[in-house]
Design a protein around this motif. Structure first.
Motif, PDB file in Angstrom:
ATOM      1  N   HIS A   4      18.432-135.125 -69.336  1.00  0.00           N
ATOM      2  CA  HIS A   4      19.769-134.532 -69.470  1.00  0.00           C
ATOM      3  C   HIS A   4      19.922-133.310 -68.574  1.00  0.00           C
ATOM      4  O   HIS A   4      20.508-132.294 -68.958  1.00  0.00           O
ATOM      5  CB  HIS A   4      20.059-134.167 -70.932  1.00  0.00           C
ATOM      6  N   GLN A  43      28.460-135.948 -67.151  1.00  0.00           N
ATOM      7  CA  GLN A  43      29.266-135.760 -68.352  1.00  0.00           C
ATOM      8  C   GLN A  43      28.742-136.622 -69.493  1.00  0.00           C
ATOM      9  O   GLN A  43      27.979-137.569 -69.287  1.00  0.00           O
ATOM     10  CB  GLN A  43      30.735-136.085 -68.066  1.00  0.00           C
ATOM     11  N   ARG A  44      29.174-136.272 -70.699  1.00  0.00           N
ATOM     12  CA  ARG A  44      28.557-136.849 -71.886  1.00  0.00           C
ATOM     13  C   ARG A  44      28.901-138.315 -72.096  1.00  0.00           C
ATOM     14  O   ARG A  44      28.064-139.113 -72.475  1.00  0.00           O
ATOM     15  CB  ARG A  44      28.958-136.037 -73.122  1.00  0.00           C
ATOM     16  N   LYS A  78      32.368-137.570 -62.604  1.00  0.00           N
ATOM     17  CA  LYS A  78      31.533-137.578 -63.807  1.00  0.00           C
ATOM     18  C   LYS A  78      30.402-136.556 -63.705  1.00  0.00           C
ATOM     19  O   LYS A  78      29.762-136.243 -64.707  1.00  0.00           O
ATOM     20  CB  LYS A  78      30.958-138.971 -64.060  1.00  0.00           C
ATOM     21  N   HIS A 117      22.808-130.539 -70.081  1.00  0.00           N
ATOM     22  CA  HIS A 117      24.072-131.112 -70.538  1.00  0.00           C
ATOM     23  C   HIS A 117      23.785-132.514 -71.058  1.00  0.00           C
ATOM     24  O   HIS A 117      23.508-133.427 -70.285  1.00  0.00           O
ATOM     25  CB  HIS A 117      25.101-131.156 -69.411  1.00  0.00           C
ATOM     26  N   SER A 168      23.904-136.191 -72.224  1.00  0.00           N
ATOM     27  CA  SER A 168      24.740-137.253 -71.682  1.00  0.00           C
ATOM     28  C   SER A 168      24.346-138.608 -72.253  1.00  0.00           C
ATOM     29  O   SER A 168      23.268-139.135 -71.957  1.00  0.00           O
ATOM     30  CB  SER A 168      24.628-137.289 -70.156  1.00  0.00           C
TER      31      SER A 168
END
Length: 439
Positions: free
Chosen positions: A104, A109-110, A136, A146, A148
């Motif tokens: 991660h 983005q998630r 993204k 982050h 994802s």
């Protein structure tokens, strides 16, 4: 090995309190030690606690996807620093690496595009890839942690591209079957707990859909039981070398990124979450899908773990993962692992190692070299609690470090003309038999 009655009572009380305060239809936790479930605790009756009843494990699925990737790496079929583009050509985010996606740290983005994937039927891999756009990438790689889900959909795609088989098929043949996880499945198989959302005011239950997440399945599709999740926790504590090399699993527990920069209490390795509690570090993962929570926390040095489920999407004023870590600490504090019994070596050291044992000095610092289980083990006399330096033979008078501060370094033996070991050169630090003597 069983837990003490007082330890069991404290676990049962904590589980009952969390179920009641959190308003979960059912909540179960289990303690695992040395590969076996040693205590099962349950509260609530919707449904009654049962170690063979399936719940949805959500993102704990990611730990299995990560192990599949590491198996392929160990076979030489992928590299962790391969760009995604090498295995899924044409994606606009193809410059990120498999290592960054696993940890991660790619800046991705998630979620994928479209309706909230956890409550909607999933798409196929081609559709998922078609909808991935350059925007993204929210951050540059390694800029920040982050989380994802999308990253693991893409990693599942890599598994499919490399093996030529669907992710679920690969998972079954490489992990579920060899480890005997016969009640861990892609779709729910009776008996399974229905998942609910609890109305905040009426305290009624709304059953949640059980969707097939398609190409996002590697991020959170699977169903499992307490008994099976306990087996998976035991594997993460002490893996079967026929399935994954222990050194590879240790590599997975090294931080790729720290997710809590203020106090360094959490981070992420290669597919595994890392949690620090005092001097201990736990590995594992949390999981959630609509109507379900799951938790997995493992203390590898003691081969102790806690796993658990709730069939509610969220607990009021509580965290299932936090409960698992609390119970793990409770067990380790109340019942520390007993010392392993000393056993004599089966055979004396070979001649080339025998004269290396004993005491050596560098700059007034003393180490003691001993022979143990086919390795030369050096311990610092002035720091008895420090991790010993273990060395394995690599060539004549050449040894490779396998632990401690000299992990990976070379120990070269310097000998006198008569063959007597005169000095140990450990990465240019030269130890001699005489504290006053230079090499």
């Amino acid at each position: 090995m069983s837990l003490l009655p007082e330890t069991k009572r404290r676990i049962d009380t904590a589980v009952a309190r969390t179920q009641a305060n959190g308003r979960a239809p059912s909540l179960i936790m289990a303690v695992v030690r040395d590969g076996a479930m040693v205590h099962f605790a349950g509260a609530g009756d919707e449904p009654d606690p049962d170690p063979d009843r399936q719940y949805r494990i959500g993102s704990i699925s990611k730990t299995m996807t990560a192990v599949l990737l590491m198996q392929l790496r160990d076979e030489g079929r992928i590299g962790l620093d391969d760009p995604l583009e090498r295995h899924l050509p044409g994606t606009p985010v193809g410059a990120v690496t498999l290592r960054q996606l696993l940890g991660h740290a790619a800046g991705l983005q998630r979620e994928p595009e479209g309706d909230w994937w956890e409550r909607s039927a999933g798409t196929d891999l081609d559709t998922l890839l078609r909808d991935v756009t350059a925007d993204k990438l929210a951050y540059a790689p390694h800029r920040t942690y982050h989380y994802s889900n999308l990253a693991y959909g893409l990693l599942g795609g890599v598994v499919e591209q490399i093996t030529g088989q669907p992710w679920a098929t690969v998972l079954g043949s490489r992990l579920l079957e060899p480890l005997g996880l016969h009640r861990t499945t892609y779709h729910p198989t009776e008996p399974f707990a229905r998942g609910y959302v609890v109305h905040p005011w009426h305290e009624t239950l709304r059953e949640e859909p059980r969707t097939d997440t398609g190409a996002m399945a590697p991020a959170g599709q699977l169903w499992s039981t307490t008994a099976d999740l306990a087996r998976w926790a035991a594997f993460l504590a002490d893996p079967d070398p026929a399935v994954l090399a222990p050194a590879t699993l240790t590599e997975m527990t090294a931080p790729v990124v720290i997710s809590d920069l203020d106090s360094w209490t959490s981070g992420h390795g290669l597919g595994l979450e890392l949690y620090r509690d005092g001097d201990r570090v736990y590995v594992g993962h949390g999981g959630s899908m609509p109507g379900y929570l799951a938790a997995l926390a493992v203390h590898r040095p003691s081969r102790t773990a806690v796993v658990g489920y709730a069939n509610a999407y969220g607990l009021r004023d509580a965290s299932l993962g936090g409960l698992a870590q609390h119970l793990l600490t409770l067990v380790l504090d109340a019942e520390p692992e007993p010392p392993r019994p000393w056993r004599a070596n089966a055979a004396p050291p070979p001649a080339e190692a025998a004269d290396l044992t004993g005491r050596w000095w560098w700059m007034g610092r003393e180490v003691q070299a001993a022979w143990r289980d086919g390795e030369l083990v050096l311990s610092r006399i002035d720091q008895p609690a420090a991790t010993p330096w273990r060395f394995t033979p690599e060539d004549t008078d050449r040894w490779r470090g396998r632990s401690g501060s000299n992990d990976g370094e070379i120990l070269a033996v310097r000998r006198d003309p008569d063959g007597t070991a005169r000095a140990l050169d450990i990465a240019t630090f030269v130890f001699t038999r005489d504290p006053d003597r230079l090499a």
